[in-house]
Design an enzyme around this catalytic site. Structure first.
Site, short mmCIF file in Angstrom:
data_model
loop_
_atom_site.label_atom_id
_atom_site.label_comp_id
_atom_site.label_asym_id
_atom_site.label_seq_id
_atom_site.Cartn_x
_atom_site.Cartn_y
_atom_site.Cartn_z
N ASP A 1 0.87 -1.18 0.00
CA ASP A 1 0.00 0.00 0.00
C ASP A 1 0.91 1.23 0.00
O ASP A 1 1.62 1.49 0.98
CB ASP A 1 -0.87 -0.05 1.27
CG ASP A 1 -2.14 0.76 1.14
OD1 ASP A 1 -2.11 1.81 0.48
OD2 ASP A 1 -3.16 0.35 1.73
N ASP B 1 -2.70 4.78 -2.66
CA ASP B 1 -3.62 5.48 -1.77
C ASP B 1 -4.03 6.84 -2.35
O ASP B 1 -3.17 7.62 -2.79
CB ASP B 1 -2.89 5.68 -0.43
CG ASP B 1 -3.79 6.18 0.67
OD1 ASP B 1 -4.67 5.42 1.09
OD2 ASP B 1 -3.61 7.33 1.10
N HIS C 1 -11.02 -1.25 4.64
CA HIS C 1 -10.76 -0.73 5.99
C HIS C 1 -11.34 0.67 6.21
O HIS C 1 -11.16 1.23 7.29
CB HIS C 1 -9.25 -0.71 6.21
CG HIS C 1 -8.56 0.25 5.29
ND1 HIS C 1 -8.53 0.08 3.92
CD2 HIS C 1 -7.91 1.42 5.52
CE1 HIS C 1 -7.88 1.09 3.37
NE2 HIS C 1 -7.50 1.91 4.32
C1 GLC Z 1 -7.13 6.39 2.00
C2 GLC Z 1 -7.01 5.25 2.97
C3 GLC Z 1 -7.46 5.71 4.32
C4 GLC Z 1 -6.54 6.83 4.75
C5 GLC Z 1 -6.52 7.96 3.72
C6 GLC Z 1 -5.37 8.88 3.97
O1 GLC Z 1 -8.44 6.75 1.76
O2 GLC Z 1 -7.72 4.13 2.52
O3 GLC Z 1 -7.45 4.68 5.26
O4 GLC Z 1 -6.94 7.33 5.99
O5 GLC Z 1 -6.37 7.48 2.41
O6 GLC Z 1 -4.16 8.26 3.66
#
Ligand code: GLC
Ligand code: CA
Length: 536
Positions: free
Chosen positions: A96, A197, A318
């Site tokens: 990730d 992300d 998540h």
């Molecule tokens: C994405 C992730 C999330 C995170 C956000 C900032 O949406 O899936 O969990 O808080 O990005 O990185």
């Protein structure tokens, strides 16, 4: 055909999968210890949420060192060992990559915020601090302005999530090359790709214009996000990333778009198969429980994709309440029946399925007491139930033991769901009719049937309460015949006249291999029926 077109992905939230060293937090050695389980489940690739060095202000989505493992989860050696053990079982690993922003503890930002003349300063986004924010952009986990004061330089920097997640300036060439260097580092170690992300947010409006008003409430802040995300210039970055990934052979890049529509998701692929290989489509994930919504969402998704682009399918992750909870029925048995239908949907529609750890045993969301909340969003939005993301991040339920077999510590970082005494891997493994064994059967069938993996799709309009489609030979997928999938989304029987006969490949209420005569077909409550209709 690239491997990822045939793959089923399984997302692990490393905090919550399994804790081997007994500190109440999941770890990489734990994941390695469960590879047998994952192999027997039948998945092909793991996407592991961030485990890099981080002050954990957003549970790892705030990275302070992209090239090292946070000691909470183990060491780089643990990762190397996990990667090798997974390779032995032909399980791929996707990392990730959180590079819309770093942590405010990343040495790059520490340097950048120290002085305007630091070489790292232009790697982040700054404005002079004139006493107020330059526009109306918001920090989504803080419910305030996204522009945070930096006293040392008399400026404000952009942080769209929390103040601890300063955003990179992707217009800066050196920054870009530094990130590509990070990707290179992991490619060379043998990872099979990245989930990117909030990929569509890398570039912001050059003139920093304020977003116009929109009727959508929090977390969209009554704003139409025209200027703080999803800018067209981001495609140049996608092309650069793609070109570099392809140099390494079969690596996959998967976009997390920052928005919920199929068009935004499809834009990540590019129109000439020269951008990202895959993208999540959250429109699909947010459908209410009925056959028509899913059919429309699937059609929207397939129609939106450029020619040759491969769809993704996902119901949970998540950041969203688990789908067992979202689609829950009046009784546990009804919720369980719906979860089985949802699994069949996910594993038989056209596209690459992404499972979220625990969905295979029907893990659900649970209300967490305020003093045990961890998610910054949850803490801000308490007491609104299930607005924060902790409820979908509780520890995996392995057995009926005190901490669900997740840890030998007396407590775990988030409470385990009290339903683990009735719902866990150990119990479901032993029960042939369990949801876990249903997932295994579906995954095994998918392995055997290239039509299910990569065939074309045609929807059938047989009854509005039913989602019905056929998977057919298509392009590179030349297996003969056709597989017919019938999913009853409701608790009432459905009687279908004039049905072709066939052989049961898998059914929730029928024996595999059974022959079905042509004529009237009656589907029971929430029945799934997968048929080979090619036979004589
Ligand atoms: C994405 C992730 C999330 C995170 C956000 C900032 O949406 O899936 O969990 O808080 O990005 O990185
Ligand atoms: Ca641990």
């Amino acid at each position: 055909m690239p491997w990822w077109k045939n793959a089923v992905f399984y997302q692990i939230y490393p905090w919550s999968f399994i804790d081997l060293n007994g500190d109440g937090i999941g770890d990489l050695a734990g994941i390695e210890s469960k590879l047998d389980y994952l192999e027997s489940l039948g998945i092909d690739a793991l996407w592991i949420s961030p485990f890099f060095r981080s002050p954990m202000k957003d549970f790892g989505y705030d990275v302070a060192d992209y090239r090292d493992v946070d000691p909470l989860f183990g060491s780089l050696d643990d990762f190397t060992s996990l990667l090798a053990a997974a390779k032995d079982r032909k399980i791929r690993i996707i990392l990730d990559l959180v590079v819309n922003h770093s942590s405010d503890q990343h040495p790059w930002f520490v340097e950048a915020r120290g002085s305007r003349s630091s070489p790292r300063h232009p790697w982040y986004l700054w404005v002079d601090d004139r006493g107020s924010a330059p526009n109306n952009w918001k920090a989504v986990f803080e419910l305030g302005s996204a522009w945070h004061r930096n006293v040392a330089t008399g400026e404000r920097y952009l942080g769209t999530f929390t103040r601890h997640q300063p955003e990179f300036n992707w217009r800066n060439r050196e920054l870009r090359e530094a990130i590509y260097g990070v990707m290179e580092y992991w490619y060379e170690r043998g990872v099979d790709g990245f989930r990117l992300d909030v990929a569509t947010a890398y570039i912001k409006d050059e003139r920093l214009r304020s977003n116009p008003f929109s009727a959508l409430p929090v977390p969209d802040f009554f704003q139409k996000h025209l200027y703080d995300r999803n800018r067209p210039e981001v495609h140049e970055i996608f092309r650069e990333m793609r070109e570099r990934a392809d140099r390494h052979g079969e690596r996959v890049l998967i976009a997390e778009p920052y928005g919920q529509d199929a068009e935004l998701a499809s834009s990540c692929y590019g129109t000439h198969d020269d951008e990202l290989h895959l993208a999540f489509n959250f429109d699909f994930l947010l459908q209410p429980w009925n056959a028509a919504s899913f059919r429309h969402a699937a059609l929207r998704w397939y129609d939106a994709l450029p020619a040759g682009a491969w769809p993704t399918l996902t119901l949970s992750n998540h950041d969203q309440p688990r789908h067992f909870w979202r689609y829950r029925g009046r009784t546990e048995a009804e919720s369980r029946a719906r979860a089985a239908t949802a699994a069949a949907l996910l594993l038989t529609l056209r596209g690459a399925p992404f499972l979220y750890y625990g969905e295979e045993i029907g893990m659900t969301c649970v209300r967490i007491k305020r003093r045990r909340l961890r998610d910054p969003l949850g803490l801000k939005t308490w007491p609104l139930a299930h607005v924060g993301r902790d409820p979908e991040r509780t520890p995996m339920q392995w057995d009926s033991g005190p901490q669900a077999g997740f840890t030998r510590a007396g407590t775990s970082w988030l409470p385990v769901n009290p339903d683990h005494d009735r719902k866990n891997v150990e119990l479901q493994r032993a029960d042939p009719d369990s949801l876990l064994n249903w997932y295994r059967s579906l995954l095994a069938l998918r392995r055997k049937s290239s039509l299910l993996r990569c065939g074309g799709i045609r929807f059938l309009e047989l009854d509005p309460r039913l989602l019905a489609f056929e998977r057919l030979p298509d392009g590179a997928c030349r297996e003969e015949g056709s597989v017919r999938v019938l999913l009853n989304f409701g608790s009432r029987e459905i009687r279908l006249p004039d049905q072709p006969g066939g052989r049961v490949l898998l059914g929730s209420r029928r024996e595999s291999g059974a022959a079905l005569d042509p004529g009237v077909l009656t589907l029971g409550s929430y029945e799934t029926l997968i048929l080979d209709v090619a036979g004589p």
